[in-house]
Scaffold this active site. Structure first.
Site, PDB file in Angstrom:
ATOM      1  N   SER A   1       0.834  -1.210   0.000  1.00 37.13           N
ATOM      2  CA  SER A   1       0.000   0.000   0.000  1.00 37.13           C
ATOM      3  C   SER A   1       0.864   1.254   0.000  1.00 37.13           C
ATOM      4  O   SER A   1       1.978   1.242   0.533  1.00 37.13           O
ATOM      5  CB  SER A   1      -0.875  -0.015   1.267  1.00 37.13           C
ATOM      6  OG  SER A   1      -1.410   1.259   1.512  1.00 37.13           O
TER       7      SER A   1
ATOM      8  N   TYR B   1      -1.563  -0.179  10.380  1.00 35.00           N
ATOM      9  CA  TYR B   1      -1.860  -0.826   9.091  1.00 35.00           C
ATOM     10  C   TYR B   1      -0.685  -0.618   8.133  1.00 35.00           C
ATOM     11  O   TYR B   1      -0.112  -1.580   7.613  1.00 35.00           O
ATOM     12  CB  TYR B   1      -3.149  -0.278   8.484  1.00 35.00           C
ATOM     13  CG  TYR B   1      -3.266  -0.572   7.010  1.00 35.00           C
ATOM     14  CD1 TYR B   1      -3.034   0.430   6.070  1.00 35.00           C
ATOM     15  CD2 TYR B   1      -3.541  -1.853   6.564  1.00 35.00           C
ATOM     16  CE1 TYR B   1      -3.099   0.160   4.712  1.00 35.00           C
ATOM     17  CE2 TYR B   1      -3.593  -2.127   5.213  1.00 35.00           C
ATOM     18  CZ  TYR B   1      -3.370  -1.114   4.286  1.00 35.00           C
ATOM     19  OH  TYR B   1      -3.417  -1.393   2.947  1.00 35.00           O
TER      20      TYR B   1
ATOM     21  N   LYS C   1       2.348  -3.302   6.660  1.00 35.60           N
ATOM     22  CA  LYS C   1       2.693  -3.514   5.238  1.00 35.60           C
ATOM     23  C   LYS C   1       4.197  -3.297   5.034  1.00 35.60           C
ATOM     24  O   LYS C   1       4.865  -4.052   4.323  1.00 35.60           O
ATOM     25  CB  LYS C   1       1.888  -2.567   4.345  1.00 35.60           C
ATOM     26  CG  LYS C   1       0.408  -2.903   4.259  1.00 35.60           C
ATOM     27  CD  LYS C   1       0.186  -4.248   3.602  1.00 35.60           C
ATOM     28  CE  LYS C   1      -1.284  -4.586   3.454  1.00 35.60           C
ATOM     29  NZ  LYS C   1      -1.482  -5.914   2.865  1.00 35.60           N
TER      30      LYS C   1
END
Ligand code: WQD
Length: 334
Positions: free
Chosen positions: A124, A149, A153
């Site tokens: 992302s 989050y 990643k």
């Protein structure tokens, strides 16, 4: 080629499964339905008129992964399975790191045991944190992520880089998504988050449908053209096709570790999204300007030239298509 698709019933996973089947790949799907629905399996079959094997289970369960690799001759893996709500990750970091990082370690162990070393990983643009340059290139500094989050990643990207350093027979492609929106033209599959949508466009479509009263615009005092947040929105079908291009790269060229931004290179503000949605769908979207959302950045859009050059990846859809297709899906769903 037989492709193991984790998180296959999710938003990106389901659209990629359709494109894989359309291009005559065989697929094996896995999902635990934590943020997706079982009926998506039949919807993928309905769209493609193709069959495939599916397993219900969790990537944290080594037994299900062992079973899948034992029962299927897997050639490559596309790993979508992850939690992806930025705000939720701030409140539940342990769940996010367990689910998004430990599950990939499980997957890589089982892949290695079965000598399957080709993987496309769903990353992302949040790995760039508050980007130091715009547009964002693959060489733009990563780190300083603003939420668990994005950090999860980044951690997996580091794991994959270390893995490749330890054994160059791995064949790895990391895809850094910008903002996927829209839906398959059929209106049969689309973005269908459980509960109140965290992301902008599914929130807009639910306002359009009357499920939600009005849109909260999180701040209009950013240093952007109209003060609202600017993002690089990419049609989910374009994003899905980007995964096919990445697979083809791994199949046809020398083994390596490749990293690509998947975006359009165009920035659109929240007000652009509202105005464009209203124009193409002829529906008014009531909204109120509210406080900024914690963790948000002002501007984020990609330099997509590396994927264009090395993957021959060019987006086919514009913002109007994306918002027309997003509404077409919402209209057709319950
Ligand atoms: C877009 C813009 C908000 C909701 C995140 C993840 C990213 C990817 C996509 C997983 C921002 C504004 C939003 C609302 C608003 N996820 N907004 N009102 O935060 O750019 O990206 O989702 O792959 O990794 O980081 O997407 O859609 O939440 O926000 O004003 O109700 O819309 O402030 O400017 P974001 P988003």
């Amino acid at each position: 080629m037989k492709i193991f698709v984790t998180g296959m019933c999710g938003y990106i996973g389901s659209h990629t499964a359709v494109e894989l089947l359309n291009q005559n790949y065989e697929i094996v799907g896995l999902d635990n339905f934590s943020n997706s629905k079982k009926e998506t399996i039949d919807k993928i079959k309905q769209i493609t008129k193709k069959d495939f094997k599916f397993y219900e289970g969790d990537m944290l369960d080594k037994n299900i992964l062992t079973k899948i690799f034992k029962e299927n001759k897997i050639d490559a893996v596309i790993d979508f399975a992850a939690y992806k709500a930025v705000g939720d990750s701030v409140k539940n970091p342990i769940e996010y790191y367990t689910n998004n990082v430990s599950s990939v370690l499980n997957l890589l162990k089982i892949m290695k045991e079965n000598n399957v070393k080709t993987i496309v990983f769903s990353s992302s643009a949040t790995v760039y944190g508050n980007p130091e340059e715009m547009p964002i290139k693959e060489t733009t500094k990563t780190g300083n992520t603003t939420n668990p989050y994005g950090t999860s990643k980044l951690m997996v990207e580091k794991i994959l880089k270390d893995l490749y350093e330890s054994d160059n027979s791995w064949n790895i492609c990391i895809l850094r998504y910008f903002n996927p929106i829209g839906a398959h033209k059929s209106g049969i599959i689309g973005e269908d988050p459980n509960g109140i949508p965290a992301n902008l466009v599914p929130y807009v479509t639910q306002v359009a449908k009357g499920k939600l009263e009005y849109l909260k615009v999180f701040g209009n005092d950013y240093n952007t053209k109209d003060g609202t947040g600017v993002r690089d929105y990419i049609h989910v079908v374009d994003l899905a096709i980007g995964h096919i291009k990445a697979l083809q790269k791994l199949e046809n060229e020398k083994k390596g570790l490749y990293i690509y931004n998947l975006g359009t290179g165009k920035g659109s503000s929240v007000l652009d999204i509202i105005k464009t949605f209203e124009k193409v769908n002829n529906i008014k979207i009531p909204y109120k300007i509210t406080e900024r959302r914690d963790g948000d950045i002002a501007t984020c859009y990609s330099d997509p030239s590396k994927a264009q050059k090395e993957l021959n990846f060019k987006v086919q859809y514009n913002l109007e298509d994306m918002l027309k297709d997003a509404w077409n899906y919402e209209k057709n769903s319950q």
